[in-house]
Design an enzyme around this catalytic site. Sequence first.
Site, PDB file in Angstrom:
ATOM      1  N   GLN A  82     -10.125  -3.199  -3.673  1.00  0.00           N
ATOM      2  CA  GLN A  82     -11.385  -2.602  -3.252  1.00  0.00           C
ATOM      3  C   GLN A  82     -12.466  -2.802  -4.303  1.00  0.00           C
ATOM      4  O   GLN A  82     -13.596  -3.197  -3.982  1.00  0.00           O
ATOM      5  CB  GLN A  82     -11.194  -1.103  -2.988  1.00  0.00           C
ATOM      6  CG  GLN A  82     -12.478  -0.366  -2.643  1.00  0.00           C
ATOM      7  CD  GLN A  82     -13.048  -0.750  -1.299  1.00  0.00           C
ATOM      8  OE1 GLN A  82     -12.363  -0.606  -0.281  1.00  0.00           O
ATOM      9  NE2 GLN A  82     -14.284  -1.215  -1.260  1.00  0.00           N
ATOM     10  N   CYS A 133     -16.134   3.441  -0.315  1.00  0.00           N
ATOM     11  CA  CYS A 133     -15.025   2.563   0.077  1.00  0.00           C
ATOM     12  C   CYS A 133     -14.535   2.830   1.494  1.00  0.00           C
ATOM     13  O   CYS A 133     -13.770   2.025   2.033  1.00  0.00           O
ATOM     14  CB  CYS A 133     -13.881   2.683  -0.921  1.00  0.00           C
ATOM     15  SG  CYS A 133     -13.261   4.370  -1.157  1.00  0.00           S
ATOM     16  N   ASP A 164     -16.480   8.651  -3.110  1.00  0.00           N
ATOM     17  CA  ASP A 164     -15.272   8.593  -2.288  1.00  0.00           C
ATOM     18  C   ASP A 164     -15.064   9.986  -1.695  1.00  0.00           C
ATOM     19  O   ASP A 164     -15.738  10.944  -2.081  1.00  0.00           O
ATOM     20  CB  ASP A 164     -14.080   8.177  -3.163  1.00  0.00           C
ATOM     21  CG  ASP A 164     -12.859   7.759  -2.359  1.00  0.00           C
ATOM     22  OD1 ASP A 164     -12.937   7.737  -1.114  1.00  0.00           O
ATOM     23  OD2 ASP A 164     -11.817   7.476  -2.974  1.00  0.00           O
ATOM     24  N   HIS A 213      -6.833   1.004  -7.180  1.00  0.00           N
ATOM     25  CA  HIS A 213      -7.211   0.318  -5.932  1.00  0.00           C
ATOM     26  C   HIS A 213      -7.970  -0.959  -6.328  1.00  0.00           C
ATOM     27  O   HIS A 213      -9.166  -1.103  -6.063  1.00  0.00           O
ATOM     28  CB  HIS A 213      -8.097   1.235  -5.091  1.00  0.00           C
ATOM     29  CG  HIS A 213      -8.175   0.852  -3.643  1.00  0.00           C
ATOM     30  ND1 HIS A 213      -7.577  -0.289  -3.133  1.00  0.00           N
ATOM     31  CD2 HIS A 213      -8.800   1.454  -2.584  1.00  0.00           C
ATOM     32  CE1 HIS A 213      -7.816  -0.365  -1.843  1.00  0.00           C
ATOM     33  NE2 HIS A 213      -8.554   0.666  -1.474  1.00  0.00           N
ATOM     34  N   ARG A 237     -14.327  -7.003   1.890  1.00  0.00           N
ATOM     35  CA  ARG A 237     -12.880  -6.903   1.701  1.00  0.00           C
ATOM     36  C   ARG A 237     -12.196  -8.176   2.211  1.00  0.00           C
ATOM     37  O   ARG A 237     -11.273  -8.694   1.578  1.00  0.00           O
ATOM     38  CB  ARG A 237     -12.313  -5.686   2.455  1.00  0.00           C
ATOM     39  CG  ARG A 237     -12.749  -4.326   1.953  1.00  0.00           C
ATOM     40  CD  ARG A 237     -12.311  -4.049   0.523  1.00  0.00           C
ATOM     41  NE  ARG A 237     -10.886  -4.188   0.332  1.00  0.00           N
ATOM     42  CZ  ARG A 237      -9.978  -3.241   0.625  1.00  0.00           C
ATOM     43  NH1 ARG A 237     -10.371  -2.089   1.137  1.00  0.00           N
ATOM     44  NH2 ARG A 237      -8.701  -3.440   0.384  1.00  0.00           N
ATOM     45  N   ARG A 277       0.874  -1.177   0.000  1.00  0.00           N
ATOM     46  CA  ARG A 277       0.000   0.000   0.000  1.00  0.00           C
ATOM     47  C   ARG A 277       0.912   1.227   0.000  1.00  0.00           C
ATOM     48  O   ARG A 277       1.609   1.494   0.985  1.00  0.00           O
ATOM     49  CB  ARG A 277      -0.905  -0.012   1.231  1.00  0.00           C
ATOM     50  CG  ARG A 277      -1.945   1.123   1.296  1.00  0.00           C
ATOM     51  CD  ARG A 277      -2.806   0.923   2.530  1.00  0.00           C
ATOM     52  NE  ARG A 277      -3.753   1.990   2.764  1.00  0.00           N
ATOM     53  CZ  ARG A 277      -5.023   1.985   2.337  1.00  0.00           C
ATOM     54  NH1 ARG A 277      -5.453   0.958   1.611  1.00  0.00           N
ATOM     55  NH2 ARG A 277      -5.826   2.985   2.615  1.00  0.00           N
TER      56      ARG A 277
END
Length: 325
Positions: free
Chosen positions: A130, A258, A218, A127, A286, A100
């Site tokens: 996700q 998310c 987001d 991403h 997830r 990450r």
Amino acid sequence: MIRHLLKINDVPRSELGQLVLRAKELKDNKIRNKSLEGKTVILIFEKASTRTRVSFDVAIEQLGGHSIFMTPAESQLGRSEPLEDTARVLSRYADALVVRTFEQQKVRTLSEYSTIPVINALTDRYHPCQVLSDMLTIYERTPDLENVHVAWVGDGNNMAHSWINAAIYFPIYLTLSFPEGYEPNSDVLARALAMGAKINMSYDPIEAVEGANYVNTDVFASMGQEEEQEERMKAFLPYQVNEELLAHAAPDCKVMHCLPAHREEEVTADVLDGPRSIIFDQAENRLHMQKAILEWAVNGIEVDLEAVEKILGPVQVLPNVHAIE
């Protein structure tokens, strides 16, 4: 062949479909197994995280593996050791890297010099974990993906890019809306359109959500963009997901985010906590998708083509379009 996941496009279409099916199977049957027994996965996190870190950590444990968490402060990453050297060394200790970070180039470099799988747990460009989890969340409710309209409202950021990539391989219809100056990367979009993705863009959020089954958003300012917060608030406030905007979506539309969310900024609290919201199902998923991804990356995955084609349609060969990183 080493199975890296730097972006959704790195996974063959049939295997993407199988990942969704496998994640659902793992979830529905509460499967814990030993598929990672004797395996070690190193988590390299240069960005803070709640859901990504915990879901990967728990996923590794539930598959019988062992995880090691590293930050720049706790390793030579913070002392400018070349990524090439880091990749070579860690490849001799572990069985996969989950990374990450900020620049997409970092995960590319690690993958180029690594002899073990590298999984992108978020970069500024993509991403993928996700959005694959989000595809599971949608598939649970709407197995016929060909009739699904997903709207993305907000920044043309890493999440938007991964939704654009997903639209290449999953038969959804994707609409995106964003303020001028905050469009997605033009090369990422051009590649998706050239590969047959059903995508439409508009600066008008009402047009984007018209008839949408899923409305996704987001934060206005992501990690590293804090100095732009005031400017972004002005630009993005008309793109807030609220009841007024959702009145233009499908009557039974669901709202996705998310997380973490800034309530009363990109989405109102009454929407986030209301009956349309499926954000906590997203968050749970997830874990199940991380488990499927880890199994795939470390051990490979057996594709049930008949089952996959029920959700994706014919898994034909896609046009050969230059991959934009």
